[in-house]
Design a protein around this motif. Sequence first.
Motif, PDB file in Angstrom:
ATOM      1  N   LEU A 105      -0.669   5.570  11.016  1.00 50.27           N
ATOM      2  CA  LEU A 105      -0.864   4.306  10.306  1.00 50.27           C
ATOM      3  C   LEU A 105      -0.252   3.120  11.048  1.00 50.27           C
ATOM      4  N   GLY A 106       0.497   3.413  12.096  1.00 50.20           N
ATOM      5  CA  GLY A 106       1.136   2.343  12.872  1.00 50.20           C
ATOM      6  C   GLY A 106       2.257   1.650  12.132  1.00 50.20           C
ATOM      7  N   LEU A 107       2.947   2.383  11.260  1.00 45.92           N
ATOM      8  CA  LEU A 107       3.971   1.775  10.408  1.00 45.92           C
ATOM      9  C   LEU A 107       5.313   1.666  11.116  1.00 45.92           C
TER      10      LEU A 107
ATOM     11  N   LEU B   5       5.191  16.108   9.236  1.00 47.27           N
ATOM     12  CA  LEU B   5       4.025  15.580   8.525  1.00 47.27           C
ATOM     13  C   LEU B   5       4.205  14.107   8.196  1.00 47.27           C
ATOM     14  N   ILE B   6       5.402  13.769   7.746  1.00 44.66           N
ATOM     15  CA  ILE B   6       5.693  12.385   7.367  1.00 44.66           C
ATOM     16  C   ILE B   6       5.616  11.469   8.584  1.00 44.66           C
ATOM     17  N   LEU B   7       6.245  11.886   9.678  1.00 37.59           N
ATOM     18  CA  LEU B   7       6.287  11.043  10.875  1.00 37.59           C
ATOM     19  C   LEU B   7       4.924  10.969  11.558  1.00 37.59           C
TER      20      LEU B   7
ATOM     21  N   LYS C 283       0.835  -1.192   0.000  1.00 44.80           N
ATOM     22  CA  LYS C 283       0.000   0.000   0.000  1.00 44.80           C
ATOM     23  C   LYS C 283       0.873   1.247   0.000  1.00 44.80           C
ATOM     24  N   TYR C 284       0.280   2.386  -0.339  1.00 50.86           N
ATOM     25  CA  TYR C 284       1.060   3.627  -0.310  1.00 50.86           C
ATOM     26  C   TYR C 284       0.152   4.818  -0.022  1.00 50.86           C
ATOM     27  N   LEU C 285       0.771   5.859   0.476  1.00 52.85           N
ATOM     28  CA  LEU C 285       0.103   7.134   0.752  1.00 52.85           C
ATOM     29  C   LEU C 285       1.026   8.243   0.311  1.00 52.85           C
TER      30      LEU C 285
ATOM     31  N   LEU D 107       3.491  -4.218   8.230  1.00 49.17           N
ATOM     32  CA  LEU D 107       3.555  -2.765   8.427  1.00 49.17           C
ATOM     33  C   LEU D 107       4.977  -2.219   8.275  1.00 49.17           C
ATOM     34  N   GLN D 108       5.866  -3.016   7.672  1.00 53.83           N
ATOM     35  CA  GLN D 108       7.202  -2.523   7.321  1.00 53.83           C
ATOM     36  C   GLN D 108       7.042  -1.473   6.230  1.00 53.83           C
ATOM     37  N   ALA D 109       7.743  -0.347   6.387  1.00 57.63           N
ATOM     38  CA  ALA D 109       7.511   0.782   5.481  1.00 57.63           C
ATOM     39  C   ALA D 109       8.816   1.424   5.013  1.00 57.63           C
ATOM     40  N   ALA D 110       8.713   2.046   3.839  1.00 59.11           N
ATOM     41  CA  ALA D 110       9.776   2.903   3.318  1.00 59.11           C
ATOM     42  C   ALA D 110       9.162   4.250   2.990  1.00 59.11           C
ATOM     43  N   VAL D 111       9.985   5.280   3.014  1.00 57.10           N
ATOM     44  CA  VAL D 111       9.530   6.604   2.592  1.00 57.10           C
ATOM     45  C   VAL D 111      10.314   6.983   1.344  1.00 57.10           C
ATOM     46  N   ILE D 112       9.588   7.410   0.320  1.00 53.41           N
ATOM     47  CA  ILE D 112      10.200   7.817  -0.946  1.00 53.41           C
ATOM     48  C   ILE D 112      10.244   9.342  -1.006  1.00 53.41           C
TER      49      ILE D 112
END
Length: 212
Positions: free
Chosen positions: A46-48, A38-40, A3-5, A25-30
């Motif tokens: 989202l509990g990421l 805002l990002i954090l 998924k992405y936001l 819920l493992q995530a990366a930020v692009i």
Amino acid sequence: MLKYLTIPVTAFQQNCSLVWDDQSLQAAVIDPGGDLNLILDAVAKLGLKLEQVWITHGHLDHCSGAADLSEQLGLPIMGPNKGDLFWIEGLPEAAMNYGFPPARPFTPTRWLQDGDTVTLGAHTLNVRHCPGHTPGHVVFHSPEISRAFVGDVLFAGSIGRTDFPQGDFDTLIDSIRTRLWPMGNDTVFIPGHGPESTFGRERRSNPYVRDL
């Protein structure tokens, strides 16, 4: 499922994207170009579990927050291609020139090459080197969800600028046609600015790269 936001950040309204595995819920930020609060905040809501930073290219609005975010959370930085080293080294001066908060250079944990992959939990995204806007620009493609995070290579109805140092119009057009179009007409792309579109729509209607 991946998924992405997308979160617009900085005065340039750059499309920073959170990408995550909806099970682990493992995530990366692009492209964390700024506005890390805002990002954090989105990560927390989202509990990421933010694990990586992925960078498409070295322009200020796409990576000025990378060094701080990496240092703050101990995250590896993936990308861009080494052709953008001079842009990354110039971040402090660029921030001053454009009225951005101070920005620090960084050394990616891993420079990316065409044909590389990045992994997030059980998911693999393909890396394509797409120079033209900048010499070291890369794109992240998920065939699994038919999405491509293309930075400033292509926009809905337009293309990236090529008047910056080491930009080249013909190279950019070639990158779009030979590296992006083979991903498929139904692929939805998330550009660095503005709304999403599909490669098929751009092939039909984008005045810069539509099929002849």
